[in-house]
Design a protein around this motif. Structure first.
Motif, PDB file in Angstrom:
ATOM      1  N   GLY A   1      -5.728  -0.247   0.887  1.00 18.19           N
ATOM      2  CA  GLY A   1      -5.564  -1.668   1.184  1.00 18.19           C
ATOM      3  C   GLY A   1      -4.133  -2.102   1.424  1.00 18.19           C
ATOM      4  O   GLY A   1      -3.881  -3.239   1.846  1.00 18.19           O
ATOM      5  N   ASP A   2      -3.171  -1.230   1.155  1.00 14.56           N
ATOM      6  CA  ASP A   2      -1.762  -1.558   1.387  1.00 14.56           C
ATOM      7  C   ASP A   2      -1.050  -0.271   1.775  1.00 14.56           C
ATOM      8  O   ASP A   2      -0.523   0.439   0.933  1.00 14.56           O
ATOM      9  CB  ASP A   2      -1.133  -2.164   0.136  1.00 14.56           C
ATOM     10  CG  ASP A   2       0.321  -2.594   0.361  1.00 14.56           C
ATOM     11  OD1 ASP A   2       0.888  -2.270   1.432  1.00 14.56           O
ATOM     12  OD2 ASP A   2       0.885  -3.249  -0.525  1.00 14.56           O
TER      13      ASP A   2
ATOM     14  N   LYS B   1      -4.387  -6.468   6.391  1.00 15.85           N
ATOM     15  CA  LYS B   1      -4.985  -6.180   5.089  1.00 15.85           C
ATOM     16  C   LYS B   1      -6.441  -6.630   5.007  1.00 15.85           C
ATOM     17  O   LYS B   1      -7.219  -6.080   4.210  1.00 15.85           O
ATOM     18  CB  LYS B   1      -4.163  -6.841   3.975  1.00 15.85           C
ATOM     19  CG  LYS B   1      -2.879  -6.094   3.656  1.00 15.85           C
ATOM     20  CD  LYS B   1      -2.328  -6.501   2.309  1.00 15.85           C
ATOM     21  CE  LYS B   1      -1.134  -5.656   1.913  1.00 15.85           C
ATOM     22  NZ  LYS B   1      -0.709  -5.879   0.522  1.00 15.85           N
TER      23      LYS B   1
ATOM     24  N   ASN C   1      -3.917  -6.723  -3.840  1.00 13.12           N
ATOM     25  CA  ASN C   1      -3.238  -6.273  -2.628  1.00 13.12           C
ATOM     26  C   ASN C   1      -2.766  -7.448  -1.773  1.00 13.12           C
ATOM     27  O   ASN C   1      -1.689  -7.399  -1.174  1.00 13.12           O
ATOM     28  CB  ASN C   1      -4.168  -5.368  -1.807  1.00 13.12           C
ATOM     29  CG  ASN C   1      -4.054  -3.913  -2.194  1.00 13.12           C
ATOM     30  OD1 ASN C   1      -3.014  -3.469  -2.669  1.00 13.12           O
ATOM     31  ND2 ASN C   1      -5.122  -3.164  -2.014  1.00 13.12           N
ATOM     32  N   PHE C   2      -3.563  -8.513  -1.703  1.00 17.58           N
ATOM     33  CA  PHE C   2      -3.128  -9.699  -0.963  1.00 17.58           C
ATOM     34  C   PHE C   2      -2.018 -10.448  -1.719  1.00 17.58           C
ATOM     35  O   PHE C   2      -1.089 -10.966  -1.099  1.00 17.58           O
ATOM     36  CB  PHE C   2      -4.316 -10.631  -0.700  1.00 17.58           C
ATOM     37  CG  PHE C   2      -5.206 -10.175   0.410  1.00 17.58           C
ATOM     38  CD1 PHE C   2      -4.824 -10.324   1.742  1.00 17.58           C
ATOM     39  CD2 PHE C   2      -6.412  -9.562   0.149  1.00 17.58           C
ATOM     40  CE1 PHE C   2      -5.626  -9.892   2.774  1.00 17.58           C
ATOM     41  CE2 PHE C   2      -7.243  -9.118   1.178  1.00 17.58           C
ATOM     42  CZ  PHE C   2      -6.847  -9.288   2.491  1.00 17.58           C
TER      43      PHE C   2
ATOM     44  N   TRP D   1       3.622   4.397   2.111  1.00 20.17           N
ATOM     45  CA  TRP D   1       2.252   4.493   1.637  1.00 20.17           C
ATOM     46  C   TRP D   1       1.928   5.891   1.118  1.00 20.17           C
ATOM     47  O   TRP D   1       1.358   6.043   0.036  1.00 20.17           O
ATOM     48  CB  TRP D   1       1.290   4.125   2.766  1.00 20.17           C
ATOM     49  CG  TRP D   1      -0.154   4.269   2.386  1.00 20.17           C
ATOM     50  CD1 TRP D   1      -0.833   3.541   1.455  1.00 20.17           C
ATOM     51  CD2 TRP D   1      -1.085   5.212   2.924  1.00 20.17           C
ATOM     52  NE1 TRP D   1      -2.136   3.968   1.379  1.00 20.17           N
ATOM     53  CE2 TRP D   1      -2.324   4.986   2.268  1.00 20.17           C
ATOM     54  CE3 TRP D   1      -1.005   6.200   3.897  1.00 20.17           C
ATOM     55  CZ2 TRP D   1      -3.463   5.735   2.562  1.00 20.17           C
ATOM     56  CZ3 TRP D   1      -2.146   6.941   4.187  1.00 20.17           C
ATOM     57  CH2 TRP D   1      -3.352   6.709   3.526  1.00 20.17           C
TER      58      TRP D   1
END
Length: 475
Positions: free
Chosen positions: A58-59, A88, A127-128, A219
């Protein structure tokens, strides 16, 4: 305000958030561990570890890239924030789909599967939230980051105690994580809009391609680090069962709690390192040495003291039912010490655009950890997992330090402070062994005093350290 004073101010804000999180987190986790027992705690810990690993989808390195780039050019914030938010959204769908596929192949109870799904959604919210936290960090306004941490901790504490008071089952504890992270996301989004920037929501394919390309090394580094810090609980759950995971998680939680110390300092120093890489190589080297020194001075007494006092700490915190956690804590604490050492070189490599080098080192660490876990867990259970984590941290740390030393020649100064801290630590260890049975809190306090006096005697503090401290205190 000078750079040193600004760092000190931001450190205090972030420290406030982290300390609140540690204190409140300590109370709610211990209460939850005692209430749920080792088996249910093992299920929840498995869910948290699995969703953290898969949640990396997610990121894909966006948060670290945003902090670095926006700290250099804040005018890019609306574009980065809006585009990454949309990316995202797509990644969140992929994340949940991946979890669903994995859980369909694993032979877990319906209760465990439900917990995993709920925690997955909770991690998607986080994640947001990290998008807006990256804006706060890049703008060096850590008070908003601190408030978010405190809000999270307070709500978790209230939620956990309420669930215990109502005699709720495991599934409700998972929902607490979900609700709290949703509230924190709303907070971070609101204050980003009100105090900083309005995101520009657009699909800029060229920007997307460039951003993904630049963020992938961040990542992959996060993936590899998460594997060698989290895969052990997933493997323990599959190989040895939920109770072993619970005992291991009890020790691991204490190690996680200590992680706030390097996280605070290097969270502050990351944008500072990034600026110095462009503006002043001398300042960058100076900041690197001082950051490493501070973390080394703190880490060594923690490692030595915890090794000696592990049994008293576990029994005091968790009770006799978690006595199997003692040996794991004695081993894992040295993974924490090595993590303190490794934070500074890892931040240095990332802030100097050498994230691909760091990615290679953490990849080596991930493979090494997987192999060691496959060998050690069947024979030594959670203690084997602890040994694998320590050895992996050591290898990755050596790779980073020697790589930096080749170009910056910093090894001698790093070895010097480590040696002096070890001497002071040995003196402190002798004190702890002699007075081992005294009141624990007072014993720890006096041991710290003995350590710092011994460090001063062996010239562990230099004149420039005292000068920096005076600058921090100046108004």
């Amino acid at each position: 305000m000078t750079t040193v004073q600004n760092i000190a101010k931001n450190s205090l804000f972030l420290l406030a958030g982290q300390v609140t999180g540690i204190v409140f987190g300590f109370f709610y986790f211990v209460s939850m561990a005692r209430y749920l027992g080792a088996e249910d705690l093992g299920i929840l810990s498995f869910a948290l570890s699995l969703t953290i690993i898969i949640g990396l989808l997610g990121d894909i390195g966006f948060s670290s890239l945003m902090i670095r780039e926006l700290s250099r050019n804040q005018s890019l914030a609306p574009k980065y924030t809006g585009n990454i938010f949309l990316m995202k959204l797509l990644l969140a769908i992929i994340t949940f789909g991946a979890i669903a596929i994995i859980m369909n192949f694993l032979d877990y109870s319906e209760n465990a599967i439900e917990v995993v799904y709920i925690i997955t959604i909770s991690n998607i919210f986080t994640n947001f939230t990290n998008i807006f936290y990256s804006v706060f960090q890049a703008f060096e306004r850590f008070e908003y980051l601190s408030i978010g941490m405190i809000l999270n901790s307070v709500l978790m504490l209230i939620g956990i105690f309420f669930a215990i008071g109502q005699n709720f089952g495991l599934i409700y504890f998972a929902f607490i994580y979900l609700i709290v992270n949703a509230i924190v996301l709303a907070y971070s989004f609101f204050f980003c809009l009100r105090k900083f920037i309005v995101p520009v929501f657009e699909i800029d394919w060229i920007f997307w391609k460039k951003t993904i390309s630049e963020s992938l090394p961040f990542w992959l580094n996060a993936v590899f680090v998460t594997i060698y810090f989290r895969i052990d609980m997933v493997m323990l759950s599959a190989i040895t069962g939920d109770s072993a995971v619970g005992w291991y998680a009890a020790s691991y939680r204490l190690i996680d709690a200590l992680g706030f110390i390097p996280a605070v300092l290097m969270g502050i120093m990351y944008p500072v390192f990034s600026k110095f890489h462009i503006n002043s190589k001398d300042n960058l080297e100076f900041a690197f040495k001082k950051s490493f020194k501070i973390l080394t001075i703190i880490a060594i007494p923690i490692g030595i003291g915890t090794t000696i006092l592990a049994e008293r700490i576990i029994i005091l915190i968790y009770g006799v039912q978690y006595s199997p956690s003692v040996d794991a804590l004695r081993i894992l604490i040295w993974a924490s010490v090595l993590s303190f050492f490794n934070y500074t070189p890892a931040t240095y490599l990332t802030s100097t655009n050498r994230q691909r080098t760091l990615m290679i080192f953490t990849f080596i660490g991930a493979i090494l950890n997987l192999v060691l876990n496959f060998i050690l867990i069947p024979r030594f259970s959670y203690n084997g997992a602890a040994v694998a984590t320590v050895f992996t941290e050591f290898v990755v740390g050596m790779l980073m330090v020697f790589n930096i030393h080749k170009s910056e020649n910093l090894l001698s100064s790093l070895m010097n402070i480590t040696f002096k801290s070890l001497i002071a630590g040995v003196i402190m260890a002798a004190f702890l062994l002699v007075f081992h049975d005294y009141i624990l809190i007072l014993l720890i306090l006096f041991a710290a005093i003995v350590y710092f006096i011994a460090l001063y005697i062996v010239n562990g503090f230099e004149e420039e350290d005292i000068s920096l401290f005076k600058q921090i205190l100046e108004r």
